[in-house]
Design a protein around this motif. Structure first.
Motif, PDB file in Angstrom:
ATOM      1  N   ARG A  39     134.309  19.591   9.182  1.00  0.00           N
ATOM      2  CA  ARG A  39     135.405  20.555   9.093  1.00  0.00           C
ATOM      3  C   ARG A  39     135.803  20.838   7.637  1.00  0.00           C
ATOM      4  O   ARG A  39     135.954  22.011   7.259  1.00  0.00           O
ATOM      5  N   PHE A 166     130.459  26.573  11.748  1.00  0.00           N
ATOM      6  CA  PHE A 166     131.508  26.224  12.710  1.00  0.00           C
ATOM      7  C   PHE A 166     130.942  26.021  14.118  1.00  0.00           C
ATOM      8  O   PHE A 166     129.976  26.683  14.514  1.00  0.00           O
ATOM      9  N   ARG A 169     133.357  26.423  19.669  1.00  0.00           N
ATOM     10  CA  ARG A 169     134.760  26.464  20.088  1.00  0.00           C
ATOM     11  C   ARG A 169     135.682  26.979  18.991  1.00  0.00           C
ATOM     12  O   ARG A 169     136.822  27.372  19.275  1.00  0.00           O
ATOM     13  N   GLU A 170     135.237  26.979  17.734  1.00  0.00           N
ATOM     14  CA  GLU A 170     136.071  27.444  16.625  1.00  0.00           C
ATOM     15  C   GLU A 170     135.446  28.615  15.875  1.00  0.00           C
ATOM     16  O   GLU A 170     136.023  29.127  14.915  1.00  0.00           O
ATOM     17  N   LYS A 171     134.292  29.065  16.321  1.00  0.00           N
ATOM     18  CA  LYS A 171     133.565  30.097  15.591  1.00  0.00           C
ATOM     19  C   LYS A 171     134.295  31.437  15.618  1.00  0.00           C
ATOM     20  O   LYS A 171     134.334  32.157  14.617  1.00  0.00           O
ATOM     21  N   ALA A 173     137.518  32.159  15.777  1.00  0.00           N
ATOM     22  CA  ALA A 173     138.652  32.203  14.849  1.00  0.00           C
ATOM     23  C   ALA A 173     138.179  32.274  13.406  1.00  0.00           C
ATOM     24  O   ALA A 173     138.744  33.009  12.586  1.00  0.00           O
TER      25      ALA A 173
END
Length: 463
Positions: A39, A166, A169-171, A173
């Motif tokens: 992250r 990423f 699940r976060e790509k 955003a």
């Protein structure tokens, strides 16, 4: 030998990349690695990528700000020539988005960010030279303006690069933030550059290019020092080929011309339209000691359009991307009608407000169209078909890249339609009527294919 064996496992990791900052051991779906080192690395690369992309959009739009003031600087350009200078960077930028998409897997995200940032120096230096000589041949000015298209290509490589950092699940955003950061470059450059060129009195248009050169160098240095190349970033040629063969890729690309094409096209012509249709309007910065700067108001359009983009995606999550897109096209048609009414009444507030409606609706449409893409490709996958779902994700990713390139051609089409309208009819009205008709077609296509067609639902969620 023993020492080498102890150090080898660490080579190619995020804390200890290989020479050239190459990272071999990176998997954003590995939750343990993601929480520990993934992250922070992804966020570091994201913010630096946004900065470089922001500058790319700024360079891409430099001629939209400089062009309206060229005749005040001694040039004698016709309306048609002005619109060529605005349109050509968009034509080149849209075309470059396709090869730029594959540059990251070929050269590495860090390496290509360095190269693409340094390439921005060429159009900036060229602009600074030609705008100082009113005797510059028009063909040379068009050639220099065309080099600004490299800034438009940055979007594709930046989005491709960040997508590898990423997890799924976060790509969404991350990519949304990356896209918004780039779009804001249009607004900021339209706010700041008109002020810079008049500081100290007079009109120094060359500063529009010169001010960005040190920032481009800074972006390259920051990328060199802190960004990473991922060995796992490979070009998905098979996924790209599958997306090309899928009709939905081309339907979406057509619809994206109506949203992003409108956003970038209107952003490009807005300063020129304000000056040509309402030359008496000026916005005074006297409270900070600057003279009247009539083009500064234009930045508000690009700003509200950029800020509206994520809200289009969020609203699509609650309703459906197709419904929000249809609504966006309808509101854009109303905005164009408002512009027509403002021209007949000579009302600048109505003209300006109607264009803001166009910008907001196009921005929300950008978000809704992008939200539709993953759902469209998943819609044909049977429940439990893991391989089919993987292919659908690959096709969706490729479709995003293709649509981004094709949609950007709207930035060329809109200025040329306005130029033709002014040249042949002496008015903007015919062009606006054409745009209204196009939005009606886009709405009808969306309704037919994605509201009434077979590909409308996946797992109970509307496209």
């Amino acid at each position: 030998m023993a020492v080498t064996e102890e150090r080898d496992p660490a080579l190619g990791t995020i804390p200890h990349p290989r020479p050239g900052r190459w990272v071999d051991h990176y998997d954003p779906e590995d939750r343990e690695q993601w929480e520990s080192t993934g992250r922070p690395a992804a966020r570091r690369n994201l913010w630096l990528s946004i900065f470089a992309e922001f500058l790319g959009f700024s360079v891409w739009q430099l001629w939209t700000i400089v062009t309206p003031s060229l005749n005040n600087a001694g040039f004698s350009l016709t309306a048609d020539q002005m619109f060529w200078l605005i349109a050509v960077p968009n034509l080149v930028g849209a075309t470059l988005r396709f090869p730029y998409t594959f540059a990251v897997p070929r050269f590495g995200g860090r390496n290509w960010t360095i190269v693409s940032a340094l390439l921005l120096i060429v159009p900036c230096a060229g602009l600074a030279v030609v705008v100082q000589n009113p005797g510059t041949p028009f063909w040379l000015m068009v050639l220099v303006a065309a080099t600004a298209g490299v800034g438009g290509g940055n979007f594709a490589s930046s989005m491709a690069n960040i997508s590898f950092f990423f997890p799924e699940r976060e790509k969404g955003a991350a990519l949304g933030l990356n896209a918004a950061g780039g779009n804001l470059g249009v607004a900021v450059v339209q706010l700041v550059v008109p002020i810079i060129v008049v500081i100290g009195g007079g009109l120094a248009l060359e500063r529009a290019g010169l001010v960005i050169i040190p920032l481009a160098v800074l972006a390259a240095v920051l990328a060199w020092r802190a960004m990473d190349n991922l060995s796992a970033a490979k070009a998905d040629v098979a996924g790209y080929a599958a997306a090309v063969r899928n009709r939905h890729t081309w339907v979406i690309s057509f619809l994206y011309i109506g949203t992003f094409g409108s956003f970038i096209g209107y952003a490009g012509v807005f300063p020129t339209l304000i000056k040509s249709q309402f030359p008496e309007v000026s916005f005074t910065w006297a409270f900070i000691g600057l003279p009247a700067v009539p083009l500064t108001l234009a930045f508000i359009g690009a700003l509200v359009g950029s800020l509206a983009r994520p809200y289009g995606g969020r609203l699509s999550d609650r309703v459906s991307g197709a419904a929000v897109s249809i609504g966006a096209y309808a509101v854009m048609a109303l905005g164009a009608l408002g512009v027509i009414a403002s021209l007949s009444t000579g009302s600048f507030p109505l003209f300006f407000g109607s264009f803001l409606v166009l910008f907001v609706a196009s921005g929300m449409g950008n978000g809704s169209i992008y939200r539709m893409i993953p759902a469209i490709f998943r819609s044909g996958v049977a429940p439990g078909d893991g391989a089919g779902l993987v292919l659908a994700k690959r096709q969706a990713a490729a479709c995003i890249g293709i649509a981004a390139g094709i949609g950007a051609y709207g930035g060329f089409i809109i200025p040329r339609v306005f130029a033709t309208s002014i040249t042949n009819a002496g008015s903007l009205v015919p062009a606006l009527v054409v745009f209204i008709g196009f939005y009606a077609v886009c709405a009808a296509v969306t309704a037919t294919v994605y509201l009434r067609g077979r590909a409308t639902r996946f797992a109970g969620t509307a496209i």
